[in-house]
Motif scaffolding. Structure first.
Motif, PDB file in Angstrom:
ATOM      1  N   MET A  10      -1.976  12.655  -0.149  1.00 31.26           N
ATOM      2  CA  MET A  10      -2.469  11.610  -0.914  1.00 31.26           C
ATOM      3  C   MET A  10      -2.532  11.332  -2.306  1.00 31.26           C
ATOM      4  O   MET A  10      -2.185  10.495  -2.744  1.00 31.26           O
ATOM      5  CB  MET A  10      -4.148  11.700  -0.618  1.00 31.26           C
ATOM      6  N   ARG A  11      -2.407  12.534  -2.890  1.00 31.10           N
ATOM      7  CA  ARG A  11      -2.164  12.750  -4.233  1.00 31.10           C
ATOM      8  C   ARG A  11      -0.580  12.448  -4.729  1.00 31.10           C
ATOM      9  O   ARG A  11      -0.345  11.767  -5.804  1.00 31.10           O
ATOM     10  CB  ARG A  11      -2.533  14.041  -5.010  1.00 31.10           C
ATOM     11  N   GLU A  12       0.248  12.772  -3.917  1.00 30.21           N
ATOM     12  CA  GLU A  12       1.559  12.306  -4.043  1.00 30.21           C
ATOM     13  C   GLU A  12       1.974  10.903  -4.085  1.00 30.21           C
ATOM     14  O   GLU A  12       2.603  10.315  -4.996  1.00 30.21           O
ATOM     15  CB  GLU A  12       2.577  13.080  -2.856  1.00 30.21           C
ATOM     16  N   ILE A  13       1.174  10.012  -2.988  1.00 29.02           N
ATOM     17  CA  ILE A  13       1.243   8.681  -2.906  1.00 29.02           C
ATOM     18  C   ILE A  13       0.818   8.086  -3.950  1.00 29.02           C
ATOM     19  O   ILE A  13       1.631   7.232  -4.749  1.00 29.02           O
ATOM     20  CB  ILE A  13       0.539   8.471  -1.812  1.00 29.02           C
ATOM     21  N   PHE A  14      -0.329   8.445  -4.576  1.00 30.56           N
ATOM     22  CA  PHE A  14      -0.799   7.968  -5.857  1.00 30.56           C
ATOM     23  C   PHE A  14       0.016   8.162  -7.242  1.00 30.56           C
ATOM     24  O   PHE A  14       0.119   7.241  -8.030  1.00 30.56           O
ATOM     25  CB  PHE A  14      -2.012   8.634  -6.083  1.00 30.56           C
ATOM     26  N   SER A  15       0.616   9.555  -7.347  1.00 36.60           N
ATOM     27  CA  SER A  15       1.363   9.643  -8.412  1.00 36.60           C
ATOM     28  C   SER A  15       2.584   8.751  -8.178  1.00 36.60           C
ATOM     29  O   SER A  15       3.250   8.322  -9.448  1.00 36.60           O
ATOM     30  CB  SER A  15       1.997  10.984  -8.220  1.00 36.60           C
TER      31      SER A  15
END
Length: 224
Positions: free
Chosen positions: A1-6
């Motif tokens: 999820m964090r990778e998508i946000f980044s």
């Protein structure tokens, strides 16, 4: 999820930078059209403004979606807010470029004053350098450079004062230059406002790095 946000945040940065380049080109071409009496280039600036407006709306939409769906942490939220606010300033700069382009069409065939037009071109060069520099400072997240860029707005203000004084003197000397000189004043005002918006973006860069909103060129008083 964090990778998508980044990845989404990175994409937002790219879109902002691309919008900045479009605005810088619009400002440069609008003044070039005015000084060279180029009606076709002026019309091109007016037509291209739609793309700038669309970029601003797209950035705002994506920013709100990221805030609502991703619930970013404080530092990331600050980056998103910075992009939203700065893109709004860019959009207004684009509007002023359109106003300059419209002046080109309006003064076509009127009595011109080459000396004042040269002053306007020189003022535009300062503004163009500021726009390019602030976009670079944004990419590099360089708040110290942003502070220096904001100080250049004093040069823009001084250039406008010179244009103002010459326009008033010219209108008094030759009534036939009143219409043209009035447009010189308007163009100078538009460029002066672009310089102000560059300063606004500088303030947002400082906010991004320090979490403090200060008014640059106004004794650096904190706004929050």
């Amino acid at each position: 999820m964090r990778e998508i946000f980044s990845e989404e945040l990175k994409n937002l940065h790219v879109r902002f930078s691309e919008m900045g380049m479009l605005v810088n080109e619009a400002v440069y071409n609008s003044v070039k059209a005015f000084v060279n009496h180029d009606r076709e280039l002026a019309l091109e600036v007016i037509q291209n403004d739609e793309a700038i407006n669309e970029r601003e709306v797209d950035i705002e939409k994506r920013s709100f979606e990221m805030i609502a769906l991703q619930q970013p942490v404080t530092s990331d939220l600050r980056r998103i807010v910075t992009i939203m606010k700065a893109s709004s300033d860019l959009e207004r700069m684009g509007d002023h470029a359109v106003s300059i382009a419209k002046s080109t069409i309006r003064v076509k065939g009127k009595t011109r004053v080459p000396e004042i037009e040269e002053d306007i071109a020189n003022m535009a060069d300062i503004v163009k350098q500021m726009v390019e520099a602030v976009l670079k400072a944004y990419v590099q997240k360089n708040d110290q450079q942003a502070r220096k860029i904001a100080q250049q707005d004093q040069q823009v203000n001084a250039a406008f004062q010179t244009i103002y004084d010459k326009c008033i003197a010219e209108m008094q000397r030759d009534p036939q230059t009143v219409i043209g000189s009035t447009d010189y004043l308007l163009v100078g005002t538009y460029l002066e406002r672009v310089g102000d918006y560059v300063t606004n973006i500088c303030e947002w860069i400082v906010y991004l790095n320090t979490n403090k909103l200060i008014e640059l060129n106004t004794n650096n008083q904190e706004k929050m």
